[in-house]
Write a protein that holds these residues in place. Sequence first.
Motif, PDB file in Angstrom:
ATOM      1  N   UNK A   7       0.899  -1.102  -0.247  1.00 49.27           N
ATOM      2  CA  UNK A   7      -0.050   0.033   0.027  1.00 49.27           C
ATOM      3  C   UNK A   7       0.910   1.266   0.149  1.00 49.27           C
ATOM      4  N   UNK A   8       1.843   1.237   0.820  1.00 54.71           N
ATOM      5  CA  UNK A   8       2.771   2.327   0.856  1.00 54.71           C
ATOM      6  C   UNK A   8       3.500   2.562  -0.647  1.00 54.71           C
ATOM      7  N   UNK A   9       4.068   1.579  -1.093  1.00 53.72           N
ATOM      8  CA  UNK A   9       4.773   1.362  -2.299  1.00 53.72           C
ATOM      9  C   UNK A   9       3.436   2.218  -3.348  1.00 53.72           C
ATOM     10  N   UNK A  10       2.451   1.591  -3.320  1.00 53.71           N
ATOM     11  CA  UNK A  10       1.518   2.203  -4.471  1.00 53.71           C
ATOM     12  C   UNK A  10       1.106   3.787  -4.383  1.00 53.71           C
ATOM     13  N   UNK A  11       1.110   4.120  -2.995  1.00 58.36           N
ATOM     14  CA  UNK A  11       1.063   5.560  -2.799  1.00 58.36           C
ATOM     15  C   UNK A  11       2.340   6.286  -3.732  1.00 58.36           C
ATOM     16  N   UNK A  12       3.366   5.784  -3.933  1.00 61.60           N
ATOM     17  CA  UNK A  12       4.502   6.409  -4.422  1.00 61.60           C
ATOM     18  C   UNK A  12       4.551   6.072  -5.970  1.00 61.60           C
ATOM     19  N   UNK A  13       3.593   5.322  -6.337  1.00 63.05           N
ATOM     20  CA  UNK A  13       3.312   4.809  -7.855  1.00 63.05           C
ATOM     21  C   UNK A  13       4.722   3.837  -8.075  1.00 63.05           C
ATOM     22  N   UNK A  14       4.981   3.109  -7.078  1.00 57.93           N
ATOM     23  CA  UNK A  14       6.060   2.225  -7.130  1.00 57.93           C
ATOM     24  C   UNK A  14       5.561   0.813  -6.916  1.00 57.93           C
ATOM     25  N   UNK A  15       5.370  -0.125  -8.318  1.00 62.08           N
ATOM     26  CA  UNK A  15       5.022  -1.362  -7.638  1.00 62.08           C
ATOM     27  C   UNK A  15       5.665  -2.041  -6.848  1.00 62.08           C
ATOM     28  N   UNK A  16       5.135  -2.928  -5.923  1.00 64.93           N
ATOM     29  CA  UNK A  16       5.778  -3.839  -5.119  1.00 64.93           C
ATOM     30  C   UNK A  16       6.877  -4.560  -5.659  1.00 64.93           C
TER      31      UNK A  16
END
Length: 311
Positions: A250-259
């Motif tokens: 979820x945090x990665x997604x908030x930075x538009x970084x795929x897991x």
Amino acid sequence: MTGRADVPALPRLGFGAAPIAGLYEAVSEEQARATVEAAWSSGVRLFDTAPHYGLGLSERRLGAALAGRTGYVLSTKVGRLIVPSGRGGRDDQGFDVPADHERVWDFSRDGVRRSLEESLERLGLPAVDIALIHDPDHHMEEALAHAYPALAELRDQGVVKAVGVGMNQWRAPLRFVEETGIDVVMLAGRYTLLDQSGLPLLEACAERGVRVLAAGVFNSGLLATARPSGTFDYAPAPPAVLDRARRVAAICESYEVPLPQAAMAFPLRHPAVATIVLGARAPEEVRANAALWDRPVPEDLWSELEAEGLL
């Protein structure tokens, strides 16, 4: 003791060749070759294999796919001899291949030399860059007393350029770092977004100049997709681990970084880690990882993961 100064330069991205040898599910010759070709076309120049993978099939397929190419680093492993079995059926150690051969543990001096000779024959090569002592968990004293000195001799003779150990745990490799002159450690699954238990080993490697190949960065699948699911260390993910992975995602997604991108980038933040090694069984897997490989990860992402107690 420190690693040797003449270790070959290690590319940042490596290809793990266990899946193309039928890990869990059979892979055709054509698909295996196309997967290695996709890795090469994506700029991968480090390739890792082992006799254990598919009872020698990984080495044969990788050697054939790399035939005629130059400018890459190749690692293989010792500790298991592949001998005829005559029992038929399918392999029972995770590879969907015929069980016409079997693995025999052997960390003796003669066993190590024989193992490497047979690997070179399967690979079709006169030498390899890196030879790793493979999974000596229950054979530590023999590996330290006999396997390492045998590889050190072969290093001195130029048969290999670097020697090391490859394991799924960190305490045993730490003994090799502290008690021998190994150059390289392959650490699988113990320095990832979800498991940083291997940090003491990495700190010792950084202090002594031993380079680390980080494998298992997806922890067997849980970090391989943007929405965590599936296995963690080759078993169903425990609820607490799955919840942690979803919080990280979820945090990665908030930075538009795929897991998966964050999972690939994280280990390389440690100065001891020279390379991440990603296994793949199909060209599309290679291309998907390569598409994420060069994308930058915002520093604030790591800071937030740390602030949330997730790193």
